[in-house]
Motif scaffolding. Structure first.
Motif, PDB file in Angstrom:
ATOM      1  N   ALA A   1      40.757  56.100  56.536  1.00 17.49           N
ATOM      2  CA  ALA A   1      40.463  54.805  55.919  1.00 17.49           C
ATOM      3  C   ALA A   1      41.442  54.506  54.786  1.00 17.49           C
ATOM      4  O   ALA A   1      41.942  53.381  54.648  1.00 17.49           O
ATOM      5  CB  ALA A   1      39.033  54.776  55.400  1.00 17.49           C
TER       6      ALA A   1
ATOM      7  N   ALA B   1      39.230  45.031  53.701  1.00 16.74           N
ATOM      8  CA  ALA B   1      38.164  45.250  54.679  1.00 16.74           C
ATOM      9  C   ALA B   1      38.058  46.721  55.052  1.00 16.74           C
ATOM     10  O   ALA B   1      36.957  47.279  55.134  1.00 16.74           O
ATOM     11  CB  ALA B   1      38.414  44.403  55.922  1.00 16.74           C
ATOM     12  N   GLY B   2      39.189  47.365  55.285  1.00 17.10           N
ATOM     13  CA  GLY B   2      39.160  48.783  55.620  1.00 17.10           C
ATOM     14  C   GLY B   2      38.644  49.632  54.483  1.00 17.10           C
ATOM     15  O   GLY B   2      37.916  50.609  54.680  1.00 17.10           O
TER      16      GLY B   2
ATOM     17  N   ARG C   1      36.877  52.434  44.478  1.00 17.64           N
ATOM     18  CA  ARG C   1      37.142  51.327  45.392  1.00 17.64           C
ATOM     19  C   ARG C   1      37.577  50.084  44.612  1.00 17.64           C
ATOM     20  O   ARG C   1      38.526  49.396  44.987  1.00 17.64           O
ATOM     21  CB  ARG C   1      35.912  51.026  46.237  1.00 17.64           C
ATOM     22  CG  ARG C   1      36.139  49.884  47.242  1.00 17.64           C
ATOM     23  CD  ARG C   1      34.887  49.533  48.019  1.00 17.64           C
ATOM     24  NE  ARG C   1      34.509  50.583  48.936  1.00 17.64           N
ATOM     25  CZ  ARG C   1      33.440  51.360  48.813  1.00 17.64           C
ATOM     26  NH1 ARG C   1      32.629  51.187  47.758  1.00 17.64           N
ATOM     27  NH2 ARG C   1      33.165  52.289  49.690  1.00 17.64           N
TER      28      ARG C   1
ATOM     29  N   ASP D   1      36.511  48.716  52.169  1.00 18.64           N
ATOM     30  CA  ASP D   1      35.071  48.505  51.982  1.00 18.64           C
ATOM     31  C   ASP D   1      34.239  49.308  52.966  1.00 18.64           C
ATOM     32  O   ASP D   1      33.056  49.566  52.718  1.00 18.64           O
ATOM     33  CB  ASP D   1      34.745  47.016  52.126  1.00 18.64           C
ATOM     34  CG  ASP D   1      35.267  46.201  50.939  1.00 18.64           C
ATOM     35  OD1 ASP D   1      35.529  46.807  49.887  1.00 18.64           O
ATOM     36  OD2 ASP D   1      35.418  44.976  51.091  1.00 18.64           O
ATOM     37  N   GLU D   2      34.839  49.713  54.087  1.00 15.56           N
ATOM     38  CA  GLU D   2      34.108  50.495  55.078  1.00 15.56           C
ATOM     39  C   GLU D   2      34.168  51.998  54.803  1.00 15.56           C
ATOM     40  O   GLU D   2      33.463  52.773  55.455  1.00 15.56           O
ATOM     41  CB  GLU D   2      34.679  50.207  56.468  1.00 15.56           C
ATOM     42  CG  GLU D   2      34.466  48.767  56.934  1.00 15.56           C
ATOM     43  CD  GLU D   2      35.158  48.478  58.243  1.00 15.56           C
ATOM     44  OE1 GLU D   2      35.785  49.409  58.796  1.00 15.56           O
ATOM     45  OE2 GLU D   2      35.075  47.328  58.717  1.00 15.56           O
TER      46      GLU D   2
END
Length: 347
Positions: free
Chosen positions: A218, A320-321, A332, A323-324
């Protein structure tokens, strides 16, 4: 995450702290690594890294933004380890980055970087090339000297990133002699030339912290998208950037004949303006008004707008990546802020 979050070129206080901490943490370890070199190579390296004047005296000058070391330290923290666990990775990626800059300046014949003369103009081509190789070798040694499985894996990661970097640089040079380059090929080149090392930087701390493969993947994906956005910003600055901010002359990429993404996006539109732009770029001794005209044509043909839209797309994908990923929310947030700073650093 939006490219309008941070005012033009102005990092938030938090990012100033993150970048400053990264520079402060990595400099002593980098100095220790460079001290292993012969005096001549150490002088070239010290000059490139902003510690030494051309005559070898100690000085403090611009040594870069420390984005890559900051990513390496943050990626260790993202994995739940102390940020210091990523320090060898932070040192390694910064050494590789400066290896690439030394060689880029020789190949592009750039005479100014970070507001002073480039190393090859001071020490000669051979010394600059060998200095770059010395920095690349040190990067591997810093990681392998850990004598751990994680250190060996980090070394493999940086070796793969360097291989991609060299491939990207090779294609960048090849594109200069091609009349037309598909946008898709140019994006791949940018990914190899710039995103590879930023992706490595965003993952190497987590590798050293022995994080879960999913977390490492990620963070690497975040870095890949961020790296593409970083190169796209560089492409804009290479044409329209203010010299007092970039440390390079305005229109530098046009003078060098670079097929950067604003140029490629403009040329693909076709028509008389695209033909005229191609004519100017093929004239290696064009005069200043022609380069100014070329920059105007790129904007008129939509090349700059296309790049700005792609920056936003890559920044959104990076967020987006991130946040996953299973990482601490505070880290973050810092990675989000760092990404915003990267795309707004001089625009």
């Amino acid at each position: 995450m939006s490219a309008q979050t941070v005012p033009q070129g102005m990092p938030s206080e938090n990012i100033v702290s993150v970048l400053g901490t990264a520079r402060q943490a990595t400099t002593p370890a980098m100095r220790a690594a460079v001290a292993r070199l012969t005096p001549g190579m150490a002088r070239v390296a010290g000059y490139q890294l902003g510690w030494l004047a051309a005559d070898g005296r100690e000085e403090t000058s611009d040594s870069g933004k420390a984005v890559r070391p900051a990513l390496a330290l943050l990626s260790a923290a993202a994995a739940g380890a102390p940020a210091e666990a990523g320090l060898p990775g932070a040192v390694a990626v910064e050494l590789v980055h400066n290896f690439s800059l030394l060689h880029d300046d020789v190949m592009d014949r750039d005479e100014e970087r970070r507001h002073r003369a480039t190393a090859w103009t001071v020490f000669g081509d051979s010394a600059a090339i060998l200095g770059g190789v010395a920095l690349l070798t040190l990067a591997e040694e810093v990681l392998l000297d850990l004598h751990t499985d994680a250190g060996a894996e980090a070394a493999r990661l940086i070796t793969r990133a360097t291989a991609r970097l060299v491939t990207g640089q090779t294609h960048d040079i090849e594109f200069e002699s091609r009349a037309l380059v598909p946008v898709e090929e140019c994006v791949v080149m940018a990914g190899d030339k710039t995103a590879a090392l930023i992706s490595c930087s965003a993952a190497i701390g987590a590798v050293l912290a022995r994080s879960a493969p999913a977390t490492i993947a990620a963070l690497a994906g975040y870095g890949e998208h961020l790296g593409l956005a970083y190169q796209l910003v560089d492409d804009i600055l290479g044409i329209w950037g203010a010299p007092e901010r970039t440390g390079k002359p305005v229109l530098a990429d046009l003078r060098a004949g670079k097929k950067s993404l604003p140029v490629v996006a403009a040329l693909r539109t076709g028509g008389p303006d695209a033909v005229r732009l191609g004519e100017i770029l093929r004239t290696h001794d064009a005069d200043e008004p022609e380069y100014v005209e070329a920059a105007h044509l790129i904007e008129k043909l939509g090349g700059r707008d296309w790049v700005n839209a792609e920056i936003e797309r890559q920044l959104t994908a990076a967020g987006a990546g991130l946040d996953e990923a299973a990482i601490h929310p505070a880290v973050r947030d810092q990675l989000h802020e760092l990404a915003d700073y990267v795309v707004n650093r001089e625009l």
